[in-house]
Write a protein that holds these residues in place. Structure first.
Motif, mmCIF file in Angstrom:
data_model
loop_
_atom_site.group_PDB
_atom_site.id
_atom_site.type_symbol
_atom_site.label_atom_id
_atom_site.label_comp_id
_atom_site.label_asym_id
_atom_site.label_seq_id
_atom_site.Cartn_x
_atom_site.Cartn_y
_atom_site.Cartn_z
ATOM 1 N N THR A 75 0.846 -1.189 0.000
ATOM 2 C CA THR A 75 0.000 0.000 0.000
ATOM 3 C C THR A 75 0.885 1.244 0.000
ATOM 4 O OG1 THR A 75 -0.102 0.135 2.408
ATOM 5 C CG2 THR A 75 -1.739 -1.259 1.300
ATOM 6 N N ASP A 76 0.280 2.393 -0.210
ATOM 7 C CA ASP A 76 1.058 3.629 -0.240
ATOM 8 C C ASP A 76 1.767 3.869 1.088
ATOM 9 O OD1 ASP A 76 0.260 4.076 -2.826
ATOM 10 O OD2 ASP A 76 -1.352 5.487 -2.308
ATOM 11 N N VAL A 77 1.070 3.622 2.195
ATOM 12 C CA VAL A 77 1.671 3.815 3.518
ATOM 13 C C VAL A 77 2.827 2.845 3.721
ATOM 14 C CG1 VAL A 77 1.266 3.694 6.008
ATOM 15 C CG2 VAL A 77 -0.461 4.719 4.504
ATOM 16 N N GLU A 78 2.618 1.581 3.355
ATOM 17 C CA GLU A 78 3.676 0.585 3.506
ATOM 18 C C GLU A 78 4.867 0.920 2.617
ATOM 19 O OE1 GLU A 78 1.042 -3.406 4.565
ATOM 20 O OE2 GLU A 78 1.517 -2.916 2.472
ATOM 21 N N ARG A 79 4.588 1.319 1.386
ATOM 22 C CA ARG A 79 5.669 1.639 0.455
ATOM 23 C C ARG A 79 6.481 2.821 0.956
ATOM 24 N NH1 ARG A 79 2.749 2.270 -3.504
ATOM 25 N NH2 ARG A 79 2.724 0.105 -4.231
ATOM 26 N N ARG A 80 5.817 3.812 1.528
ATOM 27 C CA ARG A 80 6.529 4.977 2.051
ATOM 28 C C ARG A 80 7.426 4.581 3.218
ATOM 29 N NH1 ARG A 80 2.672 8.226 1.375
ATOM 30 N NH2 ARG A 80 1.580 7.816 3.325
ATOM 31 N N VAL A 103 17.081 2.842 -5.278
ATOM 32 C CA VAL A 103 15.960 2.209 -4.566
ATOM 33 C C VAL A 103 14.795 2.110 -5.530
ATOM 34 C CG1 VAL A 103 14.363 2.370 -2.636
ATOM 35 C CG2 VAL A 103 16.737 3.134 -2.361
ATOM 36 N N GLY A 104 14.290 0.901 -5.715
ATOM 37 C CA GLY A 104 13.183 0.716 -6.643
ATOM 38 C C GLY A 104 12.560 -0.648 -6.475
ATOM 39 N N VAL A 151 9.991 -5.531 7.153
ATOM 40 C CA VAL A 151 10.905 -5.039 6.115
ATOM 41 C C VAL A 151 11.695 -3.839 6.634
ATOM 42 C CG1 VAL A 151 11.045 -3.938 3.852
ATOM 43 C CG2 VAL A 151 9.535 -5.907 4.189
ATOM 44 N N ALA A 152 10.986 -2.874 7.235
ATOM 45 C CA ALA A 152 11.653 -1.676 7.751
ATOM 46 C C ALA A 152 12.656 -2.025 8.845
ATOM 47 C CB ALA A 152 10.613 -0.698 8.285
ATOM 48 N N ASN A 153 12.285 -2.935 9.732
ATOM 49 C CA ASN A 153 13.206 -3.344 10.796
ATOM 50 C C ASN A 153 14.476 -3.953 10.225
ATOM 51 O OD1 ASN A 153 11.470 -2.478 12.773
ATOM 52 N ND2 ASN A 153 10.551 -4.496 13.112
ATOM 53 N N GLY A 154 14.317 -4.821 9.240
ATOM 54 C CA GLY A 154 15.485 -5.450 8.632
ATOM 55 C C GLY A 154 16.376 -4.438 7.936
ATOM 56 N N LEU A 155 15.780 -3.483 7.223
ATOM 57 C CA LEU A 155 16.569 -2.467 6.526
ATOM 58 C C LEU A 155 17.290 -1.559 7.515
ATOM 59 C CD1 LEU A 155 14.068 -1.552 3.667
ATOM 60 C CD2 LEU A 155 16.255 -2.744 3.423
ATOM 61 N N TYR A 156 16.625 -1.155 8.584
ATOM 62 C CA TYR A 156 17.292 -0.319 9.588
ATOM 63 C C TYR A 156 18.432 -1.082 10.272
ATOM 64 C CZ TYR A 156 13.881 3.469 9.279
ATOM 65 O OH TYR A 156 13.110 4.526 8.849
ATOM 66 N N ALA A 157 18.229 -2.375 10.481
ATOM 67 C CA ALA A 157 19.297 -3.172 11.086
ATOM 68 C C ALA A 157 20.520 -3.210 10.174
ATOM 69 C CB ALA A 157 18.791 -4.592 11.367
#
Length: 205
Positions: A75-80, A103-104, A151-157
Motif C-alpha cells: 500500500t502507499d503507507v507501507e511503500r513509504r 531504490v526501486g 521489512v523496515a526493521n530489517g533495513l534499519y538493522a
C-alpha cells in the motif's frame, strides 16, 4: 690585697663555667626542640597502573550493492515506510564511501539487496509482525519479512551495521529469524534470533 685578687679570680672562673654550662644547655635544648618540630617528608607510595588497550572490533568493509529492490503490492503507507528504511541503507553505504544504490522495485543485475514478502515467519509470540530474516543471495542479500514493519526493521538493522562498521550478516545469523525487542524507529534494539523454531509457541520467551 692578694686575698681580694684571689676572690675576684674565683668569681671570674665561676662566671666562665656558668657561661659554658648555659651555652651547652642551650645547645641541648635547641637540639631537642628541633627534633620535636622537625617535619619529615617521605615519598608516598603511588600504586602503579597498567594501561591496557580496549579491544576494538575490526571495521568490516560494507557490501557493494547496486540496488535495493522493494517488494511489489504494498500500500502507499507501507511503500513509504519501506522506502524511508531503504534510503537509510543507501545513505549508510554512501557514508562509508561506496556508491549510493538505487531504490526501486523489480529486478537488477549484479549484487543487490532484494526484499521479499513471505506469508509468515516463526518468531517469539507477539513479535511476528516485527520479524525479518536475512540471507546471502547471488553476491548480495535477501531480506524476507511478512509485513512492512518487518521489512523496515530489517533495513534499519542493515543500515545500523553498515554505519558502525560491523559485519552486516555474520555467518551464524544467515537465515535466522530476528525479532527486535525494542519499539523505537530507527531501532535501538537487542536481538532475538530464533534458529530452527518448530512453531511460534516454542519460540515464545
Amino acid at each position: 690585697m692578694s686575698g681580694g685578687g684571689a676572690g675576684s679570680g674565683g668569681v671570674r672562673r665561676w662566671y666562665l663555667v656558668a657561661g659554658v654550662l648555659v651555652l651547652v644547655l642551650g645547645a641541648v635544648v635547641a637540639s631537642q626542640v628541633g627534633a620535636l618540630l622537625r617535619v619529615e617528608v617521605a615519598p608516598a607510595a603511588v600504586p602503579s597502573e597498567r594501561a591496557m588497550a580496549a579491544k576494538v572490533a575490526p571495521v568490516v568493509e560494507p557490501p557493494r550493492l547496486g540496488a535495493i529492490l522493494l517488494p511489489k503490492g504494498a500500500t502507499d503507507v507501507e511503500r513509504r515506510r519501506e522506502r524511508l528504511a531503504a534510503a537509510a541503507v543507501a545513505s549508510a553505504l554512501a557514508g562509508r564511501g561506496l556508491p549510493k544504490p538505487e531504490v526501486g522495485a523489480g529486478e537488477a543485475e549484479g549484487a543487490a539487496l532484494r526484499i521479499a514478502r513471505v506469508d509468515s515467519l516463526l518468531a517469539p509470540s507477539g513479535r511476528e509482525e516485527e520479524a525479518f530474516r536475512l540471507r546471502r543471495r547471488g553476491g548480495g542479500l535477501l531480506l524476507e519479512a511478512a509485513t512492512a514493519g518487518g521489512v523496515a526493521n530489517g533495513l534499519y538493522a542493515v543500515a545500523d551495521r553498515i554505519r558502525s562498521g560491523a559485519e552486516v550478516l555474520p555467518k551464524e545469523e544467515d537465515g535466522r529469524v530476528v525479532a527486535p525487542t525494542g519499539s523505537q524507529r530507527p531501532p535501538t534494539w537487542s536481538w532475538c534470533s530464533v534458529p530452527g523454531c518448530s512453531s511460534p509457541s516454542s519460540c515464545a520467551g
